[in-house]
Design an enzyme around this catalytic site. Structure first.
Site, PDB file in Angstrom:
ATOM      1  CG  HIS A  17      -1.882   0.891   1.188  1.00  0.00           C
ATOM      2  ND1 HIS A  17      -3.194   1.160   0.589  1.00  0.00           N
ATOM      3  CD2 HIS A  17      -1.662   2.361   1.733  1.00  0.00           C
ATOM      4  CE1 HIS A  17      -3.784   2.362   0.979  1.00  0.00           C
ATOM      5  NE2 HIS A  17      -3.051   3.052   1.560  1.00  0.00           N
ATOM      6  CD  GLU A  18       1.653   3.667   3.735  1.00  0.00           C
ATOM      7  OE1 GLU A  18       2.008   4.857   3.036  1.00  0.00           O
ATOM      8  OE2 GLU A  18       0.567   3.377   4.281  1.00  0.00           O
ATOM      9  CG  HIS A  21       0.292   6.129  -0.953  1.00  0.00           C
ATOM     10  ND1 HIS A  21      -0.889   6.581  -1.302  1.00  0.00           N
ATOM     11  CD2 HIS A  21      -0.256   5.599   0.517  1.00  0.00           C
ATOM     12  CE1 HIS A  21      -2.007   6.446  -0.557  1.00  0.00           C
ATOM     13  NE2 HIS A  21      -1.613   5.846   0.426  1.00  0.00           N
TER      14      HIS A  21
END
Length: 335
Positions: A17-18, A21
């Site tokens: 997920h990170e 980003h």
């Protein structure tokens, strides 16, 4: 051992997920000040370029901190200075990477590891399934033309039938055939007169791609149905767990074998992606709402005001996590 596996699984999902980003923000020209795995105090960190990479004490969570996030900044490489489109892509990328990660895992499940499919183990004597042509060993692939994707699809699709006869598509000796069965009813439940077990089936390359997409869409719909149930009072009972409960579930499923664990990890990745897109403060969905508002009104909400909203949202989220963790602990100890 299973607790370690659970922590590694959660860390992997958060890392995906990170990283979404991180890599999208970098490609959009936004400066990343810190990329952290875990939460709480730093265990160790290192600097590479303008970014600090850190490993933190609590192996649950993580974050990607952009320049100017939740604060006013005039630096041209800060998050507020980026165009609306670039900010939208960067914020949405975390959930997107979780769903792409789940798609990859689902493909591996279908193609390499093997999917579990309902298989006829016995025929009920009071039904007409045998007379209709269903045989022990038949693999059920569809009901009324709807492909069996999730474990509960067989029973659900039979209940949805309204025309009095159920078209059961089975795989037998490598060939598919459709058999028309008149269901029986017991205690208000429609049955096609079989007892089923589950057998492992491998799918072809392109079929695995198709099934992976169908599987992920089905999981997304299950999650959305559950969320709708929360607002109608049908989904909360026994349906929500916190970090401790999640670790417990992962550990239990891991004990069933790699296939079950892989399936659960893919489901959790989709869940993380979908839940982060909810339009709530502190979540990616809440941040996207502010970006959409900016698109509509032509100017941004002051960063300090947006930061305050997200800070309040984070505080409420932490309270919810503490509450769920408390319930998890009570459940584990029989409370």
């Amino acid at each position: 051992m299973y607790i370690v596996i659970a922590i590694v699984v959660l860390s992997l999902l958060i890392l995906a997920h990170e990283f979404g980003h991180f890599i999208t923000g970098r490609k959009c020209g936004i400066a990343v000040l810190e990329f952290a795995v875990g939460m709480g105090p730093k265990l160790f960190s290192w600097q590479r370029g303008e970014t600090t990479y850190s490993i933190r004490m609590i192996p649950l969570g993580g974050f990607c901190r952009f320049m100017g996030e939740d604060e006013d900044s005039t630096d041209p490489r800060s998050l507020p200075a980026a165009s609306v489109g670039k900010r939208f892509l960067t914020i949405a990328a975390g959930s997107t990477f979780n769903i792409v990660f789940a798609l990859i895992l689902a493909f591996l499940l279908m193609f390499a590891v093997g999917d579990t499919m309902p298989t006829v183990a016995a025929l009920l004597p009071e039904s007409n399934s045998e007379a209709a042509g269903i045989m022990v060993g038949d693999v059920i692939t569809a009901i009324d033309g709807k492909e069996i994707i999730l474990a509960n699809d067989l029973g659900k699709f039979v209940q949805q039938n309204t025309d009095g006869t159920v078209d059961v598509t089975v795989l037998r000796d490598g060939q598919k055939q459709t058999i028309e069965v008149t269901p029986i009813e017991q205690d208000g439940v429609k049955l096609i007169g079989i007892q089923n077990t589950y057998t492992v089936q491998h799918h072809g390359f392109f079929e695995s791609i198709s099934r992976a997409f169908s599987w992920c869409l089905a999981v997304v719909w299950e999650i959305l149905s559950f969320l709708i149930g929360l607002f109608t009072g049908k989904g909360l009972q026994g349906g929500v767990v916190g970090p401790v409960g999640t670790i417990s579930v992962i550990g239990e499923v891991a004990s069933y074998g790699f296939r079950s664990l892989l399936s659960l990890v893919a489901m959790l990745s989709i869940n993380l992606g979908v839940m982060n897109l909810l339009p709530l403060p502190a979540l990616d969905g809440g941040r996207l709402i502010f970006v959409i508002i900016e698109m509509v009104r032509g100017k941004p909400i002051p960063p300090e005001k947006e930061g305050t909203v997200h800070m309040i949202g984070m505080a409420l989220l932490m309270i919810l996590i503490v509450f769920l963790t408390y319930n998890d602990i009570l459940t584990l100890f029989g409370g």
